[in-house]
Design a protein around this motif. Sequence first.
Motif, PDB file in Angstrom:
ATOM      1  N   ILE A   1      -3.170  -0.875  -3.663  1.00  0.00           N
ATOM      2  CA  ILE A   1      -2.287   0.178  -2.368  1.00  0.00           C
ATOM      3  C   ILE A   1      -2.066  -0.799  -1.354  1.00  0.00           C
ATOM      4  N   SER A   2      -2.718  -1.838  -0.852  1.00  0.00           N
ATOM      5  CA  SER A   2      -2.533  -2.722   0.193  1.00  0.00           C
ATOM      6  C   SER A   2      -1.138  -3.430  -0.120  1.00  0.00           C
ATOM      7  N   LYS A   3      -0.645  -3.951  -1.325  1.00  0.00           N
ATOM      8  CA  LYS A   3       0.242  -4.639  -1.778  1.00  0.00           C
ATOM      9  C   LYS A   3       1.510  -3.644  -1.510  1.00  0.00           C
ATOM     10  N   ALA A   4       1.171  -2.465  -2.186  1.00  0.00           N
ATOM     11  CA  ALA A   4       2.481  -1.490  -2.048  1.00  0.00           C
ATOM     12  C   ALA A   4       2.816  -1.075  -0.713  1.00  0.00           C
ATOM     13  N   VAL A   5       1.951  -1.053   0.129  1.00  0.00           N
ATOM     14  CA  VAL A   5       2.168  -0.345   1.541  1.00  0.00           C
ATOM     15  C   VAL A   5       2.366  -1.464   2.601  1.00  0.00           C
ATOM     16  N   LEU A   6       1.632  -2.747   2.592  1.00  0.00           N
ATOM     17  CA  LEU A   6       2.089  -3.754   3.588  1.00  0.00           C
ATOM     18  C   LEU A   6       2.486  -5.156   2.848  1.00  0.00           C
ATOM     19  N   GLY A   7       2.497  -5.052   1.328  1.00  0.00           N
ATOM     20  CA  GLY A   7       3.188  -6.003   0.870  1.00  0.00           C
ATOM     21  C   GLY A   7       2.365  -7.463   0.633  1.00  0.00           C
ATOM     22  N   GLN A   8       1.205  -7.208   0.986  1.00  0.00           N
ATOM     23  CA  GLN A   8       0.048  -8.206   0.938  1.00  0.00           C
ATOM     24  C   GLN A   8      -1.409  -7.980   1.204  1.00  0.00           C
ATOM     25  N   THR A   9      -2.337  -8.562   0.874  1.00  0.00           N
ATOM     26  CA  THR A   9      -3.654  -8.179   1.019  1.00  0.00           C
ATOM     27  C   THR A   9      -4.603  -8.835   2.012  1.00  0.00           C
ATOM     28  N   GLY A  10      -3.941 -10.074   2.452  1.00  0.00           N
ATOM     29  CA  GLY A  10      -4.693 -10.899   3.322  1.00  0.00           C
ATOM     30  C   GLY A  10      -5.171 -10.183   4.749  1.00  0.00           C
ATOM     31  N   THR A  11      -4.631  -9.441   5.183  1.00  0.00           N
ATOM     32  CA  THR A  11      -4.764  -8.669   6.460  1.00  0.00           C
ATOM     33  C   THR A  11      -5.644  -7.389   6.167  1.00  0.00           C
ATOM     34  N   THR A  12      -5.775  -7.093   5.142  1.00  0.00           N
ATOM     35  CA  THR A  12      -6.754  -5.846   4.741  1.00  0.00           C
ATOM     36  C   THR A  12      -7.924  -6.029   4.159  1.00  0.00           C
ATOM     37  N   ASP A  13      -7.816  -6.857   2.901  1.00  0.00           N
ATOM     38  CA  ASP A  13      -9.055  -7.149   2.020  1.00  0.00           C
ATOM     39  C   ASP A  13      -9.482  -8.526   2.257  1.00  0.00           C
ATOM     40  N   SER A  14     -10.662  -8.856   2.108  1.00  0.00           N
ATOM     41  CA  SER A  14     -11.044 -10.307   2.140  1.00  0.00           C
ATOM     42  C   SER A  14     -11.494 -10.563   0.735  1.00  0.00           C
ATOM     43  N   VAL A  15     -10.451 -11.713   0.419  1.00  0.00           N
ATOM     44  CA  VAL A  15     -10.739 -11.979  -1.034  1.00  0.00           C
ATOM     45  C   VAL A  15     -11.145 -13.407  -1.198  1.00  0.00           C
ATOM     46  N   THR A  16     -12.237 -14.016  -1.556  1.00  0.00           N
ATOM     47  CA  THR A  16     -12.654 -15.257  -1.638  1.00  0.00           C
ATOM     48  C   THR A  16     -11.587 -16.153  -2.566  1.00  0.00           C
ATOM     49  N   GLY A  17     -10.911 -17.093  -2.056  1.00  0.00           N
ATOM     50  CA  GLY A  17     -10.180 -17.908  -2.881  1.00  0.00           C
ATOM     51  C   GLY A  17      -8.914 -17.218  -3.194  1.00  0.00           C
ATOM     52  N   GLY A  18      -8.568 -16.305  -2.378  1.00  0.00           N
ATOM     53  CA  GLY A  18      -7.146 -15.585  -2.515  1.00  0.00           C
ATOM     54  C   GLY A  18      -6.033 -16.425  -2.489  1.00  0.00           C
ATOM     55  N   LEU A  19      -4.854 -15.870  -3.153  1.00  0.00           N
ATOM     56  CA  LEU A  19      -3.700 -16.570  -3.156  1.00  0.00           C
ATOM     57  C   LEU A  19      -3.032 -16.705  -1.637  1.00  0.00           C
ATOM     58  N   GLY A  20      -2.808 -17.800  -0.996  1.00  0.00           N
ATOM     59  CA  GLY A  20      -1.894 -17.956   0.266  1.00  0.00           C
ATOM     60  C   GLY A  20      -3.069 -17.762   1.236  1.00  0.00           C
ATOM     61  N   SER A  21      -2.607 -18.299   2.325  1.00  0.00           N
ATOM     62  CA  SER A  21      -3.424 -18.378   3.791  1.00  0.00           C
ATOM     63  C   SER A  21      -3.066 -16.957   4.416  1.00  0.00           C
ATOM     64  N   GLY A  22      -4.052 -16.701   5.504  1.00  0.00           N
ATOM     65  CA  GLY A  22      -3.720 -15.341   6.215  1.00  0.00           C
ATOM     66  C   GLY A  22      -2.541 -15.423   7.015  1.00  0.00           C
ATOM     67  N   LYS A  23      -2.234 -16.348   7.448  1.00  0.00           N
ATOM     68  CA  LYS A  23      -0.665 -16.728   8.293  1.00  0.00           C
ATOM     69  C   LYS A  23       0.199 -16.170   7.113  1.00  0.00           C
ATOM     70  N   GLU A  24       0.075 -16.740   5.981  1.00  0.00           N
ATOM     71  CA  GLU A  24       1.565 -16.264   5.006  1.00  0.00           C
ATOM     72  C   GLU A  24       1.320 -14.854   4.927  1.00  0.00           C
ATOM     73  N   HIS A  25       0.168 -14.145   4.809  1.00  0.00           N
ATOM     74  CA  HIS A  25       0.045 -12.928   4.528  1.00  0.00           C
ATOM     75  C   HIS A  25       0.397 -11.978   5.722  1.00  0.00           C
ATOM     76  N   ARG A  26       0.320 -12.450   6.948  1.00  0.00           N
ATOM     77  CA  ARG A  26       0.741 -11.879   8.171  1.00  0.00           C
ATOM     78  C   ARG A  26       2.249 -12.022   8.122  1.00  0.00           C
ATOM     79  N   GLU A  27       3.056 -12.944   7.805  1.00  0.00           N
ATOM     80  CA  GLU A  27       4.235 -13.102   7.725  1.00  0.00           C
ATOM     81  C   GLU A  27       5.068 -12.133   6.871  1.00  0.00           C
ATOM     82  N   VAL A  28       4.392 -11.879   5.849  1.00  0.00           N
ATOM     83  CA  VAL A  28       4.900 -10.825   5.009  1.00  0.00           C
ATOM     84  C   VAL A  28       4.956  -9.706   5.378  1.00  0.00           C
ATOM     85  N   GLN A  29       3.775  -9.375   6.145  1.00  0.00           N
ATOM     86  CA  GLN A  29       3.718  -7.963   7.077  1.00  0.00           C
ATOM     87  C   GLN A  29       4.797  -7.953   7.892  1.00  0.00           C
ATOM     88  N   GLU A  30       4.896  -9.120   8.546  1.00  0.00           N
ATOM     89  CA  GLU A  30       6.131  -9.122   9.623  1.00  0.00           C
ATOM     90  C   GLU A  30       7.274  -8.920   9.176  1.00  0.00           C
TER      91      GLU A  30
END
Length: 547
Positions: free
Chosen positions: A300-329
């Motif tokens: 659902i996070s991917k569908a709505v915000l395009g990423q999961t970094g700003t909503t779901d804490s995933v250990t070893g997830g793909l990409g940094s928090g900055k990159e996820h925030r850029e997708v949301q922007e």
Amino acid sequence: MDRKPQLLDRWGKPVRRAVLREEVAAPTIIGVRSPMTGTPADGLNPVRLANILRAADHGDPVQYLELAEIIEERDPHYLAVLSTRKRSVGQIEISVEAASTDKRDIDMAEMVRDWLKRDELTEEIFDILDCIGKGYSFTEIIWDTSEGQWRPARLEWRDPRWFRFDRTNLTTPMMLDENGQEVALDPFKFIYARIKAKSGLALRAGLARVATWGWMFKAFTQRDWAIFTQTYGQPLRIGKWAPGASEEDKNTLFNAVANIAGDCAAIMPESMTIDFIESKNVGSAHQLYKERSDWLDQQISKAVLGQTGTTDSVTGGLGSGKEHREVQEDLERADARALSAILNRDLIRPWIDLEYGPQKLYPRLVIARPEKEDLNALSSALAALVPVGLRVKASEVRERFALAEPKDGDEILGITPTSPPDAQGADADGAQNALQSAVKYPLKGRNGIFRTTGALQAQAAPAGGAPEDEPEDVLAAQLSKVAEPAVGDMIETIEAMLHAAGSLDEFAEMLRDGFPDIESENLARIMAEAIAAAEAAGRALVEEDRG
């Protein structure tokens, strides 16, 4: 007496000013536009959900819209990410661009700017962006004509269940009248917003179509999880009765076993016992339900915000928090531009037409955050390019860094110049040691003119006095003069790249790609000659010093 021009909406229908003064889509408890809703989510299963979506595809979206509303109420994660996306746009400052520098156009723009100062605008934008989840939204414009002017008094969200689409094309919006008949929208009366999650019909372009499936499967998982917790979260109770126990004793024992988990208390005859048997190795099964629920939330996070970094804490997830925030922007910018176009089309242009009449150009709302500039990269570029001859306006640099021009009497920040050590030290006979000076102070001064090796020898140690210039200064000055044309050509090429680049990253890429094509042969030749001359002059000075 001049007649007012006939105004037309974007579908070519004439505007009726009398209708604009009324509310035409207000809710009524006993009418067709009732605020009471159904509950299609109760007992939802894949077959029912498919039928609900299929009915919406054929022009009957009522149950789909009710379901979209319900999952916002029952799924905290979907509500959170959807509200984040809508409120992020509502917090962006709105600016107004005048159509031209003409006084009339400036007055129109100022009128719009004054209206934008309303405190209610943020919530009204939030309601308009209901189209992100459901695929479309309708907002009625309540016009204020109390003093003979036309001005939007407020923007009222209307339940999309009260609207339909033309059955011939399923694209032209219609409204249900008091008799439940589908009629065309009154011109200049509604803001019809669409921000599509996918191309196609508005009925199929909302995020809720994806979210309904995720919510249903997560509801199944949570139900199974609750049953599992109830079954294995408490120990198994086994009651034992003594031989010869009566039926009444057995019933007493069963009631004690059945109720002891919830009441934590029971009474029974002394001859009876209860054993508690704990389940073993249920940890992995328990984790399975949690992982599935978390995974569905991530989708659902991917569908709505395009990423999961700003909503779901995933250990070893793909990409940094900055990159996820850029997708949301990126999504935020797209939503802001789409909303700007909607408001310009359905609100600003009708307002100007009603107040001033049709115009060739109209003021424009612009919803956008100021672009952030990498000032560190700019500082590094200036530090590297200015010393080699790049000319830059100091006023432009101050403007980029938001620094004011200092005035007389202001305290100025900067490096205080210090005097270099005495470079004129003499030996015991009063003659200067030119070689020692060249080693100790290689950057002192840029005066003098290089006069070839022989002239340098003569100038380095003139008879009866100290030299006019240091030998290395003479070489540096002559090299600067001779190499200036070659360096100038290179700087012109770099300046052209800098002006053509849209950002510092693009400029760096242009430098890397264009470096092989930059003319540098002349500079290399001059540098080689200068190095040879310096070596020869140094040898001559050393030999002369030895006598």
